[in-house]
Design a protein around this motif. Structure first.
Motif, PDB file in Angstrom:
ATOM      1  N   ALA A  98       0.819  -1.209   0.000  1.00 56.99           N
ATOM      2  CA  ALA A  98       0.000   0.000   0.000  1.00 56.99           C
ATOM      3  C   ALA A  98       0.855   1.262   0.000  1.00 56.99           C
ATOM      4  O   ALA A  98       1.951   1.294   0.575  1.00 56.99           O
ATOM      5  N   LEU A  99       0.334   2.293  -0.653  1.00 56.96           N
ATOM      6  CA  LEU A  99       0.921   3.629  -0.614  1.00 56.96           C
ATOM      7  C   LEU A  99      -0.047   4.544   0.116  1.00 56.96           C
ATOM      8  O   LEU A  99      -1.251   4.562  -0.176  1.00 56.96           O
ATOM      9  N   TRP A 100       0.481   5.310   1.069  1.00 53.49           N
ATOM     10  CA  TRP A 100      -0.343   6.131   1.952  1.00 53.49           C
ATOM     11  C   TRP A 100       0.040   7.599   1.839  1.00 53.49           C
ATOM     12  O   TRP A 100       1.208   7.936   1.650  1.00 53.49           O
ATOM     13  N   ARG A 101      -0.975   8.451   2.005  1.00 58.12           N
ATOM     14  CA  ARG A 101      -0.753   9.886   2.109  1.00 58.12           C
ATOM     15  C   ARG A 101      -1.172  10.335   3.493  1.00 58.12           C
ATOM     16  O   ARG A 101      -2.309  10.094   3.927  1.00 58.12           O
ATOM     17  N   VAL A 102      -0.241  10.996   4.184  1.00 56.44           N
ATOM     18  CA  VAL A 102      -0.485  11.474   5.541  1.00 56.44           C
ATOM     19  C   VAL A 102      -0.445  13.001   5.511  1.00 56.44           C
ATOM     20  O   VAL A 102       0.512  13.586   4.983  1.00 56.44           O
TER      21      VAL A 102
ATOM     22  N   HIS B 207      -4.865  13.309   9.051  1.00 55.75           N
ATOM     23  CA  HIS B 207      -5.634  12.618   8.016  1.00 55.75           C
ATOM     24  C   HIS B 207      -4.744  11.613   7.299  1.00 55.75           C
ATOM     25  O   HIS B 207      -3.606  11.918   6.943  1.00 55.75           O
ATOM     26  N   LEU B 208      -5.271  10.414   7.091  1.00 53.92           N
ATOM     27  CA  LEU B 208      -4.543   9.336   6.447  1.00 53.92           C
ATOM     28  C   LEU B 208      -5.400   8.757   5.329  1.00 53.92           C
ATOM     29  O   LEU B 208      -6.592   8.506   5.515  1.00 53.92           O
ATOM     30  N   GLU B 209      -4.780   8.532   4.162  1.00 53.47           N
ATOM     31  CA  GLU B 209      -5.529   8.023   3.019  1.00 53.47           C
ATOM     32  C   GLU B 209      -4.654   7.070   2.208  1.00 53.47           C
ATOM     33  O   GLU B 209      -3.497   7.378   1.902  1.00 53.47           O
ATOM     34  N   ARG B 210      -5.203   5.919   1.880  1.00 52.81           N
ATOM     35  CA  ARG B 210      -4.501   5.014   0.979  1.00 52.81           C
ATOM     36  C   ARG B 210      -4.747   5.477  -0.452  1.00 52.81           C
ATOM     37  O   ARG B 210      -5.903   5.635  -0.865  1.00 52.81           O
ATOM     38  N   VAL B 211      -3.667   5.668  -1.212  1.00 56.86           N
ATOM     39  CA  VAL B 211      -3.820   6.211  -2.556  1.00 56.86           C
ATOM     40  C   VAL B 211      -3.623   5.150  -3.640  1.00 56.86           C
ATOM     41  O   VAL B 211      -4.051   5.347  -4.781  1.00 56.86           O
TER      42      VAL B 211
END
Length: 318
Positions: A47-51, A57-61
């Motif tokens: 997985a690649l994540w944006r924090v 806020h955390l989102e899997r991209v």
């Protein structure tokens, strides 16, 4: 100058932001667009994540389908991902689209694609840590000191060349602010090798740093123009003796049950060097709650950290 030296009392304590996956190995900071200041990382589950910049806020991209390691952001805002299993990928974080860019060199599949840097002209410099061992057996390459690591050059037209070979576990890659050299960390040798790209020394190699206090992993040029170097673990005298020992002993050591093999010591340390190879910062932090730093990005006075072992990224203010 030293930002901080010495663990223990008074050592900087990082702020830790958890991610829902193990091994947030590298970090990169978005410097434009609607996600300005956000930090990207990749975990062992692909997985690649944006924090968000404040960790709220955390989102899997995206998912790469492999094991993402080094991360860069190209001029179009897409992620350039060194995937240990799949090679070099380009990922659009807006759509999750994954595009393979490079998996083979000279007709042979890369074994351990690790880290990269992007030049202003679009040239990508990337490391292939070993031609013998993949990420699951990284200790084998470190202990056996195979010196099969490579620095590769991928030109905008798609052509690939081997810029440097014979490297002792090629790892992090960084470019000088003016593009005059590319640097690559040699984990097993505890050095940062420099290949000159312009000027009278073009084509020659030397060292940006030698005799590091531990094993370097990823490196990156910060917004301050310095080359930041992770120290994943302090120098281990047992590993040093094994590297100098006979092959049968090296192989025997890496076949022992995991608890009996040499283990990375708990440490939180990154350093920064200027173009003359002078040590400018030595951040030696409190590793009580976060250790084995393998990724680093300095951005406007904050140092973001990734770890091969932690399910989190961290940040330290200079």
């Amino acid at each position: 100058m030293s930002a901080a030296r010495g663990g223990g009392a008074g050592a900087p304590v990082p702020r830790v932001h958890a991610v829902p996956g193990p091994g947030a190995e590298d970090v990169v900071v978005a410097t434009g667009g609607r996600h300005e200041g956000a930090v990207y990382t990749g975990t062992a589950d692909g997985a690649l994540w944006r924090v968000s910049h404040d960790g709220s806020h955390l989102e899997r991209v995206a998912r790469t389908g492999g094991r993402p390691l080094g991360l860069e952001i190209d001029p179009d805002g897409r992620l350039l991902v060194c995937d240990a299993h799949r090679g070099l990928l380009r990922v659009d974080p807006a759509t999750g689209t994954v595009e393979p860019l490079l998996a083979e060199v000279g007709g042979r599949r890369m074994v351990f694609c690790n880290n990269a840097a992007i030049g202003d002209d679009g040239t990508v410099w990337l490391s292939d840590s070993s031609t013998r061992f993949g990420i699951e057996r990284w200790k084998d390459d470190l202990v056996q000191d195979t010196r099969t690591g490579r620095l590769l050059r991928l030109d905008p037209d798609g052509s690939v060349t081997v810029a440097l070979d014979g490297l002792a576990f090629a790892n992090g890659v960084a470019l000088a602010a003016d593009g005059s050299y590319v640097a690559v960390a040699e984990t097993a040798a505890r050095t940062v090798v420099r290949l000159w790209l312009t000027g009278p020394r073009a084509g020659s190699r030397d060292h940006l740093a030698t005799d590091l206090p531990g094993y370097p992993d990823n490196i990156a040029r910060g917004s301050d123009g310095l080359v930041w170097v992770t120290i994943a673990s302090p120098t281990d005298p047992v590993v040093t003796r094994l590297q100098q020992g006979p092959t049968w002993l090296q192989r025997a050591a890496t076949r022992l049950p995991a608890p009996l093999q040499p283990q990375p010591a708990r440490t939180l340390r990154v350093q920064a060097y200027d173009d003359a190879g002078r040590l400018v910062h030595d951040v030696d932090g409190d590793a009580g709650g976060y250790h084995m730093v393998t990724g680093v990005r300095e951005h406007e006075g904050r140092v973001w950290l990734g770890s091969l072992h932690e399910s989190a990224i961290a940040v330290v203010d200079l």
